[in-house]
Design an enzyme around this catalytic site. Structure first.
Site, PDB file in Angstrom:
ATOM      1  N   ALA A 122       0.806  -1.167   0.037  1.00  0.00           N
ATOM      2  CA  ALA A 122      -0.054   0.015  -0.152  1.00  0.00           C
ATOM      3  C   ALA A 122       0.970   1.512  -0.031  1.00  0.00           C
ATOM      4  CB  ALA A 122      -0.871   0.102   1.160  1.00  0.00           C
ATOM      5  N   GLY A 123       1.880   1.019  -0.724  1.00  0.00           N
ATOM      6  CA  GLY A 123       2.453   2.456  -1.064  1.00  0.00           C
ATOM      7  C   GLY A 123       2.020   2.921  -2.213  1.00  0.00           C
ATOM      8  N   PHE A 132      16.068  19.045 -11.716  1.00  0.00           N
ATOM      9  CA  PHE A 132      16.452  17.475 -11.287  1.00  0.00           C
ATOM     10  C   PHE A 132      17.238  17.066 -11.974  1.00  0.00           C
ATOM     11  CE2 PHE A 132      14.877  14.347  -8.176  1.00  0.00           C
ATOM     12  CZ  PHE A 132      14.714  15.306  -6.907  1.00  0.00           C
ATOM     13  N   GLN A 136      20.211   0.838  -8.232  1.00  0.00           N
ATOM     14  CA  GLN A 136      20.661   2.266  -8.204  1.00  0.00           C
ATOM     15  C   GLN A 136      21.554   2.563  -6.907  1.00  0.00           C
ATOM     16  OE1 GLN A 136      18.178   5.790  -8.284  1.00  0.00           O
ATOM     17  NE2 GLN A 136      19.319   5.923 -10.298  1.00  0.00           N
ATOM     18  N   HIS A 160      22.596   5.985  -5.099  1.00  0.00           N
ATOM     19  CA  HIS A 160      22.118   7.291  -4.893  1.00  0.00           C
ATOM     20  C   HIS A 160      23.404   8.018  -4.468  1.00  0.00           C
ATOM     21  CE1 HIS A 160      20.260  11.132  -3.907  1.00  0.00           C
ATOM     22  NE2 HIS A 160      19.205  10.621  -4.557  1.00  0.00           N
ATOM     23  N   LEU A 209      18.974   9.411   3.246  1.00  0.00           N
ATOM     24  CA  LEU A 209      18.876  10.165   1.875  1.00  0.00           C
ATOM     25  C   LEU A 209      18.871  11.309   2.051  1.00  0.00           C
ATOM     26  CD1 LEU A 209      18.217   9.778  -1.231  1.00  0.00           C
ATOM     27  CD2 LEU A 209      15.869   9.855  -0.895  1.00  0.00           C
ATOM     28  N   GLU A 217      17.880  14.627  -4.026  1.00  0.00           N
ATOM     29  CA  GLU A 217      18.584  15.202  -5.174  1.00  0.00           C
ATOM     30  C   GLU A 217      17.965  16.717  -5.319  1.00  0.00           C
ATOM     31  OE1 GLU A 217      19.074  12.519  -8.447  1.00  0.00           O
ATOM     32  OE2 GLU A 217      18.255  14.053  -9.872  1.00  0.00           O
ATOM     33  N   ARG A 251      22.366   9.895 -12.079  1.00  0.00           N
ATOM     34  CA  ARG A 251      22.649   9.363 -10.705  1.00  0.00           C
ATOM     35  C   ARG A 251      23.836   8.238 -10.924  1.00  0.00           C
ATOM     36  NH1 ARG A 251      17.026   8.622  -7.622  1.00  0.00           N
ATOM     37  NH2 ARG A 251      16.540  10.937  -7.261  1.00  0.00           N
ATOM     38  N   HIS A 273      19.870   2.388  -3.147  1.00  0.00           N
ATOM     39  CA  HIS A 273      18.766   3.237  -3.279  1.00  0.00           C
ATOM     40  C   HIS A 273      17.551   2.659  -3.986  1.00  0.00           C
ATOM     41  CE1 HIS A 273      16.188   6.995  -2.927  1.00  0.00           C
ATOM     42  NE2 HIS A 273      16.381   6.953  -4.511  1.00  0.00           N
ATOM     43  N   GLU A 327       8.037  -0.229  -7.749  1.00  0.00           N
ATOM     44  CA  GLU A 327       9.384  -0.676  -7.833  1.00  0.00           C
ATOM     45  C   GLU A 327       9.484  -2.316  -7.896  1.00  0.00           C
ATOM     46  OE1 GLU A 327      11.573   1.077  -4.308  1.00  0.00           O
ATOM     47  OE2 GLU A 327      13.414   0.266  -4.971  1.00  0.00           O
ATOM     48  N   ARG A 377      17.532   4.909 -13.237  1.00  0.00           N
ATOM     49  CA  ARG A 377      16.368   5.719 -13.199  1.00  0.00           C
ATOM     50  C   ARG A 377      16.665   6.880 -12.989  1.00  0.00           C
ATOM     51  NH1 ARG A 377      13.791   7.879  -9.051  1.00  0.00           N
ATOM     52  NH2 ARG A 377      14.680   6.408  -7.259  1.00  0.00           N
ATOM     53  N   SER A 432      10.351   7.928 -10.145  1.00  0.00           N
ATOM     54  CA  SER A 432       9.996   6.958  -9.403  1.00  0.00           C
ATOM     55  C   SER A 432       8.494   7.011  -8.935  1.00  0.00           C
ATOM     56  CB  SER A 432      10.799   6.537  -8.393  1.00  0.00           C
ATOM     57  OG  SER A 432      10.828   7.519  -7.561  1.00  0.00           O
ATOM     58  N   LEU A 433       8.341   8.138  -8.484  1.00  0.00           N
ATOM     59  CA  LEU A 433       6.929   8.329  -7.847  1.00  0.00           C
ATOM     60  C   LEU A 433       5.857   8.193  -9.153  1.00  0.00           C
ATOM     61  CD1 LEU A 433       7.180  11.475  -5.575  1.00  0.00           C
ATOM     62  CD2 LEU A 433       6.876   8.976  -5.184  1.00  0.00           C
TER      63      LEU A 433
END
Lengths: 394, 303, 562
Positions: free
Chosen positions: C11-12, C113, C229, C231, C241, C244, C275, C340, C364, C375, C380-381
């Site tokens: 449930a992300g 970004f 990845q 980061h 984290l 970025e 990255r 990451h 993911e 990525r 990612s979102l």
């Protein structure tokens, strides 16, 4: 690396026994967290030690707990600092551990001596399920759902985004920063006395919608929360939630904003919350100093002298408070003129003129400085004198 | 720290209203300690957080006026009320945070010939408790004790506004401000009683809106202190005193038990140790009898 | 037996978005999560979400940046879909109540970004993932009649019917230990990545690759598993984290000599190169002795105006203060590359369908593949939302077409036997679970990280296989039913080891350097032999390798410089 003793309030629901204390010795760098200490104990000594945790970085909100009596996140509390606190506050912090074990510190107390265990307990104001795991569903989440926690815009959304004041989004982002960890609920002193209180987390969540210009039910939301006897006027203004919150949400500040907005909307609540606020403001406008008797009367029965329209609650509450007024009279603690509303002394006339002119200005502007939006100038801002000097030097 | 203390003194409203014994006892203690108090008799109510809740600018301007009056004396400011400390610190934080806002507030005050200057002469506003520990010093205090409070078991009661929020109340610089009462009790020769409520809320702010919740808080703390063996409570906050002492008979009804625990103002406790008489300190005016405290002191340390 | 047309695991952001999308189609939905939904790791996405929404921007530009960032390993049809649908999704979120940053006109504002040719990252301070996820959870509460929430239920295996279709899951109520078989017409795996396989990692403790392992065990193919990845800006030691967004706001990277070393590695984009490029640059500086003694370089945020830091990087101020004791507005903070993100995962098509009918995956956990070898930040979102939505819709459509299949009770029995076996192991009979996890994490971070070679990967693979054996006898302390986290930890260890094995096998197989896979023994990209995905399928002897084509629509591979 350093050695620490953590004293954990444990409860194993399947053992048939009540809660008990257990001490674990851990060794880790002082900059690591209390949660790291717990996880080390769990990894090395007892895998049945139950604690919710996930991110370890104060963003997921899982590890709400009390450390030395202070509601917080285990991952956000450095173990070295927790040790310092334990040494300083031994028994003095209202840590139920210390209270239960040794209620009275002897003469020549050892306040400040080193090496006390770091006391870790599950969050307060919630049932405990196992060790540090509490039932947040029946308390925290039920209250969150109480405030209709979703946006209620009117009509169809625009084709593009809603165009809103940039500052309004920053303002409610303070409430959005809430990670629902429950630390504020755990610390809430109103809820301790009144479990029905909607509470700091849910009310901060409510402000997130009330302050959101896209929401169309502002008035209804405020009315609902003002009318509820466990709503915005049930907060006892103790600041506990502000200190407990790991994310700077300052729930109490949001509750005060809700009150201010309810006042601006002209909402009259049956709890005398708004009347009390107005009464206080008016008493100070009239006298510059507090007139306790006048405040009581005006809170319960506003305008009694003028309009004679006391509410039923106003009358009953005034009658209830009579013994409280009469006792000090009997003790000669208070003079009669102080006990009769309006006869209490005020500021000298000239000073009253100053106060009245401040009222005139401020009621016109009522500017709100939101430090969350504006930020603090911090240390680049000099004392006024120094800054002035600098300007002349330039 | 050998120089004498001289401060601009803001007594607050309640010490001159429903707890006159606080104002009186502070005067006695100041004299015994050799402190000079320059009373700010034209200053106004701090707003107790309620005015800020209604109109932040109004509260900030009212308190800026008080600070400006204090600054006119060239002295640091002292209060004797946790609530004043908290409400005034909140306003001062905003005033100090933003020069434009400060200028705006000062414009309102300019008609009165007043202005609040950030950091003028190192301006501070401290409660009597803070001043006693930080500026006067516990060692000097100990030297002044003529009647040690031996055997007197005292429960500290701080009042929310003087312990939270820590970030606003200078705990970065003075991290022990939340154990000063314990330190003072011990310096005076008394015994600290630990109980759950020392840093909790007396309930006073909601007494009008939710009397039951309010008095339940007061009654619970008083009861806990009794259970922990306290002879009395001591508080630096007159509003806490109202709920803990004046409302104590009503609170007893709400928590449904006998209470009857003396609640002393901080200057009263200090005054007793400095040799002042209970009557002069106004202890006879309390609702919860202080006779037991007086007996304890004349009896000396228990066996 | 609880039944739902569509059952979402995790449930992300991907899971919540999938559940909402499925519910919109009018089917019954259940969403299961081993933690309360708002604890999910999407919270940790700080910087923002990409979309070509500004009039001057185009989805093609966004797509090209993504494909170039992926080192041409992404499937371009999937990237096209993601970037085309991005603007609408941002507006949808805004309408639901996400408190996106506004520009002076009160419209949505952006920040720059890494790897992007335009400022197209929409954000909420530096809590973007959290802000979006909490708004989606608001919607889950709003639609509680359509969407049943199973909060703190742990899934341990998928139920596959006799036709080889997925028809449910075996799940354990963490609160009381009750194990149930949930029936479903479609199951969507959205359980996040596998960062816990590495130590340290920016990932949360819950990121143990559950969905990837469950799908793998059920016979679904995994893809791009070598692409992990690192980061560029994580706190030394703790792995936390630093967004970025800090570099997006203008922060510099400095070596111990105070040099802005990115000048030598990416003269045009500097700190905002992709990255993988920045992480390699940092690791090179550190390896060649120009880092600090603690094996780090510095991120200098003091060059960003204080006011801007206060507004846009609040979280990082807190992270610096609370976890590193550094006031980032006054001094540089020491950072290094850290584990990451899992670019690879369960192989799916653009509607989230895996090789197993009825089984979907998004976020993911899945590999569509839009990220390929690397990525881009703030993609990612977007991936979670776009493919969460698409799988939710397709899963609902499937549910409307078919009837419930009968799941065999065998899976339930297998589960009960597994639990009984773990609990029956005597204390001291083997290693502690925590010891195995530590050895796994340290091995992977040492051997399968920014720079890799055959010897190191082989060593890691051998270690992983030994640990798999040791895990079979590892014991736990907790024998109870209520919140038996010890037991869940043992099951998660199994997931982690499967993930690790697959990553090692794929990393060993890919004999070139592309994106996050940098082989010091094969330092060049080799499009002739390796412009293809590595797919893995479970056998009793370990993962079996096959290959699949990379879909190229309009962007032919080019040399990649920043």
């Amino acid at each position: 690396m350093a050695d620490y003793t953590i004293k954990v309030r444990r409860f194993q629901p399947e053992s048939g026994e009540g809660p008990y204390w257990e001490e674990f010795n851990v060794d880790l760098d002082p900059s690591l967290s209390v949660l790291d200490g717990l996880l080390q104990a769990k990894d090395r000594d007892d895998g049945s030690l139950a604690v919710r945790c996930s991110c370890r970085a104060a963003i997921c909100g899982s590890c709400g707990m009390k450390v030395n009596g202070q509601s917080t996140l285990g991952c956000k509390t450095q173990i070295g600092e927790a040790q310092e606190q334990a040494d300083k506050m031994v028994g003095a912090a209202g840590v139920s551990a210390a209270v239960a074990d040794s209620p009275i510190r002897g003469e020549g107390s050892d306040l400040g001596s080193a090496g006390n265990p770091i006391v870790i307990e599950p969050m307060g104001n919630m049932p405990v399920i196992k060790d540090l795991i509490t039932d947040m569903e029946s308390t925290h989440w039920t209250k969150i759902r109480r405030v209709t926690p979703w946006l209620l815009p009117h009509g169809e959304p625009p084709e593009r985004e809603y165009v809103v004041e940039p500052e309004s989004m920053i303002d409610i982002t303070q409430s959005m920063a809430c990670i629902q960890c429950g630390a504020c609920v755990s610390s809430c002193l109103s809820m301790e006395a009144d479990p029905g209180f909607i509470g700091p987390a849910a009310l901060a969540k409510a402000y997130r919608f009330v302050g959101d210009p896209r929401d169309a039910e502002t008035h209804e939301r405020l009315h609902d929360l003002a009318d509820d006897p466990h709503g915005i006027y049930d907060c006892t203004h103790c600041f506990s939630c502000i200190d407990a919150c790991p994310k700077g949400v300052a729930p109490m500040d949001q509750i005060m904003r809700l009150r201010r907005k309810a006042g601006e909307e002209g909402i009259e609540d049956p709890n005398a919350g708004h009347d009390h606020e107005i009464a206080f403001v008016k008493v100070i406008e009239k006298k510059g100093l507090l007139d306790e008797a006048l405040l009581v009367q005006e809170s319960y029965a506003p305008g009694i002298k003028g309009k004679l329209k006391p509410s039923k609650r106003g009358l009953t509450e005034t009658i209830k408070s009579l013994p409280t007024i009469l006792r000090p009279l009997r003790k000669r603690k208070v003079k009669l003129r102080q006990a009769i509303p309006g006869l209490h002394h005020g500021l000298p006339k000239e000073a009253m003129g100053d106060v009245k002119s401040i009222y005139a200005h401020a009621e016109e502007h009522s500017e709100e400085l939101n430090l969350y939006i504006r930020g603090e100038e911090g240390d680049d801002a000099q004392p006024d004198g120094a800054a002035a000097e600098e300007v002349t030097n330039d | 720290m050998t120089e004498n203390i001289k401060v601009a003194y803001w007594p607050g409203c309640v010490s001159r209203g429903f707890t006159p014994e606080l104002h009186g006892s502070m005067a006695i203690v100041a004299e015994k300690l050799g402190w000079e108090l320059v009373e700010l008799d034209r200053a106004n109510c701090c707003g107790a957080g309620v005015i800020a809740e209604h109109n932040q600018e109004l509260a900030d301007t009212l308190n800026a006026r008080t600070f400006a009056l204090a600054q006119q004396t060239g002295l640091a400011m002292m209060n004797i009320c946790s609530t004043c400390q908290g409400a005034q610190s909140e306003c001062q934080q905003r005033l100090d945070a933003d020069s434009a806002y400060r200028a705006h507030i000062n414009e309102t005050l300019s008609g009165q010939g007043l202005a609040y200057e950030k950091g003028k002469d190192g301006f501070t506003n401290k409660n009597f408790l803070w001043l006693l520990v930080e500026d006067y010093g516990l060692d000097r205090l100990k030297e002044q004790v003529v009647r040690p409070l031996s055997g007197l078991r005292v429960g500290p009661f701080y009042g929310c506004y003087i312990v939270r929020p820590k970030e606003r109340l200078g705990y970065g610089e003075f991290p022990d401000r939340d154990v000063y009462l314990e330190q003072v009790i011990e310096a005076l020769g008394g015994t600290v009683v630990e109980y759950d409520g020392a840093r909790k809320c007396c309930g006073f702010p909601v007494v009008t809106m939710n009397r039951d919740t309010s008095l339940r808080q007061a009654g619970t703390h008083v009861g806990d202190a009794i259970d922990a063996g306290a002879d009395c409570l001591v508080t630096p906050c007159p509003l806490c005193h109202l709920n803990l002492d004046m409302q104590q008979p009503e609170a007893a009804k709400v928590v449904n038990r006998d209470l009857g625990l003396a609640v002393l103002h901080l200057p009263q406790l200090v005054g007793l140790a400095l040799g002042a008489e209970p009557k002069d300190l106004g202890m006879g005016k309390h609702i919860a009898s202080t006779r037991w405290v007086e007996e304890r002191l004349t009896a000396g340390a228990p066996a | 037996m609880p039944s739902h047309d569509v059952l979402v695991i995790g449930a992300g952001l991907a899971g919540q978005r999938a559940a909402l999308a499925a519910a919109e189609e009018g089917v019954s939905v259940g969403i299961i999560s081993k933690v309360h939904p708002v604890r999910s790791h999407s919270n940790a996405a700080q910087g923002g979400i990409n979309a070509a929404l500004n009039p001057g921007d185009s989805w093609e530009s966004h797509a090209f940046d993504t494909i170039k960032g992926s080192d041409y390993l992404s499937d371009q049809d999937a990237v096209e879909i993601m970037t085309r649908e991005a603007p609408e999704e941002i507006l949808h979120l805004e309408h639901l109540g996400v408190t996106f940053h506004r520009n002076e006109e009160g419209k949505l504002g952006t920040r720059a970004f890494g790897g992007a040719s335009a400022a197209r990252t929409y954000y909420v301070a530096d809590i973007t993932g959290q802000a979006i996820m909490h708004v989606l959870y608001e919607q889950l509460m709003k639609y509680s009649e359509q969407i049943a929430r199973y909060e703190e239920w742990f899934c341990s295996s998928l139920a596959i019917d006799e036709n080889g279709e997925c028809c449910g899951v075996v799940t354990r109520n963490v609160a009381d230990g009750q194990v149930e078989l949930f029936q479903a017409k479609s199951v969507i795996l959205c359980t996040g990545g596998n960062g816990m396989v590495w130590k340290p990692s920016t990932n949360a403790l819950i990121c143990t690759g559950d969905g990837i392992a469950m799908a793998y065990r059920a016979g679904a193919k995994l893809m791009d598993m070598e692409m992990i990845q690192y980061h560029p800006t994580t706190l030394a030691g703790k792995g936390f984290l630093i967004t970025e967004g800090a570099r997006g706001e203008g922060a510099h990277l400095l070596n111990a000599k105070g040099e802005r070393f990115m000048e030598r590695y990416a003269p045009n984009k500097m700190e905002l190169a992709s990255r993988d490029v920045v992480s390699r640059a940092e690791q090179t500086e550190i390896n060649e002795g120009r880092g600090f003694p603690d094996g780090t370089v510095a991120l200098d945020i003091t060059v960003v105006p204080k006011k801007r830091v206060h507004e846009a990087l609040r979280e990082i101020v807190l992270v610096g203060r609370d976890f590193a004791g550094v006031d980032i507005t006054r001094e540089p903070i020491h950072i290094k590359p850290g584990n990451h993100y899992t670019m690879g995962g369960v192989k799916t098509d653009v509607d989230g369908r895996t090789d197993i009918p009825g089984l979907y995956s998004a976020g993911e956990t899945a590999c569509v593949s839009v990220h390929g070898g690397n990525r881009l930040g703030a993609n990612s979102l977007l991936d979670t939302l776009i493919f969460g939505k698409r799988s939710g819709r397709d899963a609902a459509a499937r549910a409307k077409r078919i009837d419930y299949a009968r799941a065999s009770k065998q899976v339930l029995e297998d589960e009960e036997n597994l639990v009984a076996d773990i609990i029956s192991r005597e204390k001291g009979s083997g290693r502690r679970i925590s010891e195995i996890k530590l050895e796994l994490g340290q091995t992977m971070d040492a051997k399968v990280a920014v720079f890799r070679d055959e010897a190191g990967i082989t060593e890691a693979l051998e270690t992983v296989r030994r640990l798999k054996e040791e895990a079979k006898t590892a014991y736990i302390d907790d024998h109870g039913s209520v919140f038996n986290q010890d037991l869940l930890g043992a099951i998660e260890l199994g997931y982690m080891l499967d993930n690790a094995e697959c990553t090692c096998v794929a990393a060993l197989e890919r004999k070139e350097s592309r994106g996050a896979q940098y082989r010091t023994d094969f330092p060049e990209r080799n499009d002739t032999d390796w412009l293809k995905h590595i797919d893995l399928e479970r056998t009793d002897d370990g993962p079996e390798i096959s290959y699949s084509e990379v879909t190229i629509t309009q962007w032919e591979p080019q040399e990649r410089t920043y």
